[in-house]
Scaffold this motif. Sequence first.
Motif, PDB file in Angstrom:
ATOM      1  N   LEU A 199      -7.493  46.163 -17.383  1.00 45.77           N
ATOM      2  CA  LEU A 199      -6.636  45.809 -18.347  1.00 45.77           C
ATOM      3  C   LEU A 199      -6.252  44.312 -18.131  1.00 45.77           C
ATOM      4  CD1 LEU A 199      -4.338  49.102 -18.294  1.00 45.77           C
ATOM      5  CD2 LEU A 199      -6.316  48.371 -19.945  1.00 45.77           C
ATOM      6  N   THR A 200      -6.771  43.693 -17.203  1.00 52.83           N
ATOM      7  CA  THR A 200      -6.270  42.230 -16.899  1.00 52.83           C
ATOM      8  C   THR A 200      -7.541  41.478 -17.454  1.00 52.83           C
ATOM      9  OG1 THR A 200      -5.100  43.003 -14.993  1.00 52.83           O
ATOM     10  CG2 THR A 200      -5.786  40.792 -15.223  1.00 52.83           C
ATOM     11  N   VAL A 201      -7.178  40.367 -18.368  1.00 47.67           N
ATOM     12  CA  VAL A 201      -8.226  39.700 -19.012  1.00 47.67           C
ATOM     13  C   VAL A 201      -9.281  38.988 -17.952  1.00 47.67           C
ATOM     14  CG1 VAL A 201      -8.787  37.784 -20.687  1.00 47.67           C
ATOM     15  CG2 VAL A 201      -7.041  39.596 -21.238  1.00 47.67           C
ATOM     16  N   ARG A 202      -8.642  38.356 -16.810  1.00 46.82           N
ATOM     17  CA  ARG A 202      -9.316  37.453 -16.044  1.00 46.82           C
ATOM     18  C   ARG A 202      -9.987  38.402 -15.075  1.00 46.82           C
ATOM     19  NH1 ARG A 202      -8.076  32.296 -15.339  1.00 46.82           N
ATOM     20  NH2 ARG A 202      -8.523  32.398 -13.127  1.00 46.82           N
ATOM     21  N   LEU A 203      -9.769  39.641 -14.818  1.00 50.14           N
ATOM     22  CA  LEU A 203     -10.571  40.377 -13.897  1.00 50.14           C
ATOM     23  C   LEU A 203     -11.261  41.487 -14.654  1.00 50.14           C
ATOM     24  CD1 LEU A 203      -7.561  41.093 -11.446  1.00 50.14           C
ATOM     25  CD2 LEU A 203      -9.737  39.528 -11.193  1.00 50.14           C
ATOM     26  N   ARG A 204     -11.331  41.214 -15.916  1.00 44.35           N
ATOM     27  CA  ARG A 204     -12.219  42.621 -16.748  1.00 44.35           C
ATOM     28  C   ARG A 204     -13.439  42.837 -16.473  1.00 44.35           C
ATOM     29  NH1 ARG A 204      -9.987  42.073 -22.202  1.00 44.35           N
ATOM     30  NH2 ARG A 204      -8.022  43.018 -21.232  1.00 44.35           N
ATOM     31  N   THR A 205     -14.471  41.586 -16.352  1.00 42.13           N
ATOM     32  CA  THR A 205     -15.741  41.806 -16.327  1.00 42.13           C
ATOM     33  C   THR A 205     -16.062  42.243 -14.929  1.00 42.13           C
ATOM     34  OG1 THR A 205     -16.189  40.058 -17.753  1.00 42.13           O
ATOM     35  CG2 THR A 205     -17.835  40.269 -16.035  1.00 42.13           C
ATOM     36  N   LEU A 206     -15.329  41.815 -13.964  1.00 34.70           N
ATOM     37  CA  LEU A 206     -15.535  42.205 -12.471  1.00 34.70           C
ATOM     38  C   LEU A 206     -15.132  43.777 -12.453  1.00 34.70           C
ATOM     39  CD1 LEU A 206     -16.137  41.651  -9.541  1.00 34.70           C
ATOM     40  CD2 LEU A 206     -13.840  41.015  -9.243  1.00 34.70           C
ATOM     41  N   ALA A 207     -14.036  44.090 -13.012  1.00 33.35           N
ATOM     42  CA  ALA A 207     -13.779  45.387 -13.111  1.00 33.35           C
ATOM     43  C   ALA A 207     -14.768  46.381 -13.778  1.00 33.35           C
ATOM     44  CB  ALA A 207     -12.342  45.484 -13.864  1.00 33.35           C
ATOM     45  N   GLY A 208     -15.178  45.956 -14.810  1.00 38.94           N
ATOM     46  CA  GLY A 208     -16.299  46.813 -15.434  1.00 38.94           C
ATOM     47  C   GLY A 208     -17.702  46.835 -14.388  1.00 38.94           C
ATOM     48  N   VAL A 209     -18.178  45.840 -13.817  1.00 38.82           N
ATOM     49  CA  VAL A 209     -19.022  45.940 -12.914  1.00 38.82           C
ATOM     50  C   VAL A 209     -18.621  46.783 -11.735  1.00 38.82           C
ATOM     51  CG1 VAL A 209     -20.598  44.616 -11.363  1.00 38.82           C
ATOM     52  CG2 VAL A 209     -20.113  43.755 -13.627  1.00 38.82           C
ATOM     53  N   MET A 210     -17.810  46.720 -11.189  1.00 38.02           N
ATOM     54  CA  MET A 210     -17.135  47.398 -10.145  1.00 38.02           C
ATOM     55  C   MET A 210     -16.965  48.717 -10.402  1.00 38.02           C
ATOM     56  SD  MET A 210     -17.731  45.022  -7.787  1.00 38.02           S
ATOM     57  CE  MET A 210     -17.257  46.063  -6.370  1.00 38.02           C
ATOM     58  N   LEU A 211     -16.421  49.200 -11.427  1.00 35.90           N
ATOM     59  CA  LEU A 211     -16.269  50.424 -11.771  1.00 35.90           C
ATOM     60  C   LEU A 211     -17.336  51.351 -12.071  1.00 35.90           C
ATOM     61  CD1 LEU A 211     -12.976  50.441 -13.904  1.00 35.90           C
ATOM     62  CD2 LEU A 211     -13.335  51.338 -11.714  1.00 35.90           C
ATOM     63  N   ALA A 212     -18.504  50.409 -12.751  1.00 37.50           N
ATOM     64  CA  ALA A 212     -19.846  51.017 -12.870  1.00 37.50           C
ATOM     65  C   ALA A 212     -20.470  51.306 -11.791  1.00 37.50           C
ATOM     66  CB  ALA A 212     -20.784  50.015 -13.599  1.00 37.50           C
ATOM     67  N   LEU A 213     -20.554  50.443 -10.522  1.00 36.42           N
ATOM     68  CA  LEU A 213     -21.044  50.647  -9.238  1.00 36.42           C
ATOM     69  C   LEU A 213     -20.337  51.793  -8.697  1.00 36.42           C
ATOM     70  CD1 LEU A 213     -21.423  46.836  -8.316  1.00 36.42           C
ATOM     71  CD2 LEU A 213     -23.333  48.578  -8.774  1.00 36.42           C
TER      72      LEU A 213
END
Length: 140
Positions: A61-75
């Motif tokens: 939900l944090t714009v600056r961390l969103r891409t990283l969060a998506g990759v990490m949650l997928a992993l």
Amino acid sequence: MTERIRTVMRWTMAAFYIVAGAGHLLRPDAFLPIVPDWVPFPREMILATGVCELAGAVALLTVRLRTLAGVMLALYALCVWPANIKHAIEGVHLPPIPDSWWYHGPRLAFQPVLIWWALFCAGVIDWPRGRAAPRDRKSL
């Protein structure tokens, strides 16, 4: 329209991971029976997954961390799949979760969808509509 869909999916995923993370932190012993035998420090690993779920939800939900969060949650979803497989194959009973294949079959089949969901709602991929548009690093 796609951005609205991503937003709804992002908030839904964040809510799911907040509930799941709280469950892992509040009742870690309930999850012990589904942890594969080869996982070291199973109780501590369950607590760590709870923290990861909560952190991932907030980061999503944090714009600056969103891409990283998506990759990490997928992993993350990929890494916990062995516990789901053990739960299904060994027929581990974890009330109130059903222990029939009517539950386990769809759950196991949904895991790749959950991986895709994390990547899509974070804007990492656009599939099935194409590839994600390149982003300006400053906007991350």
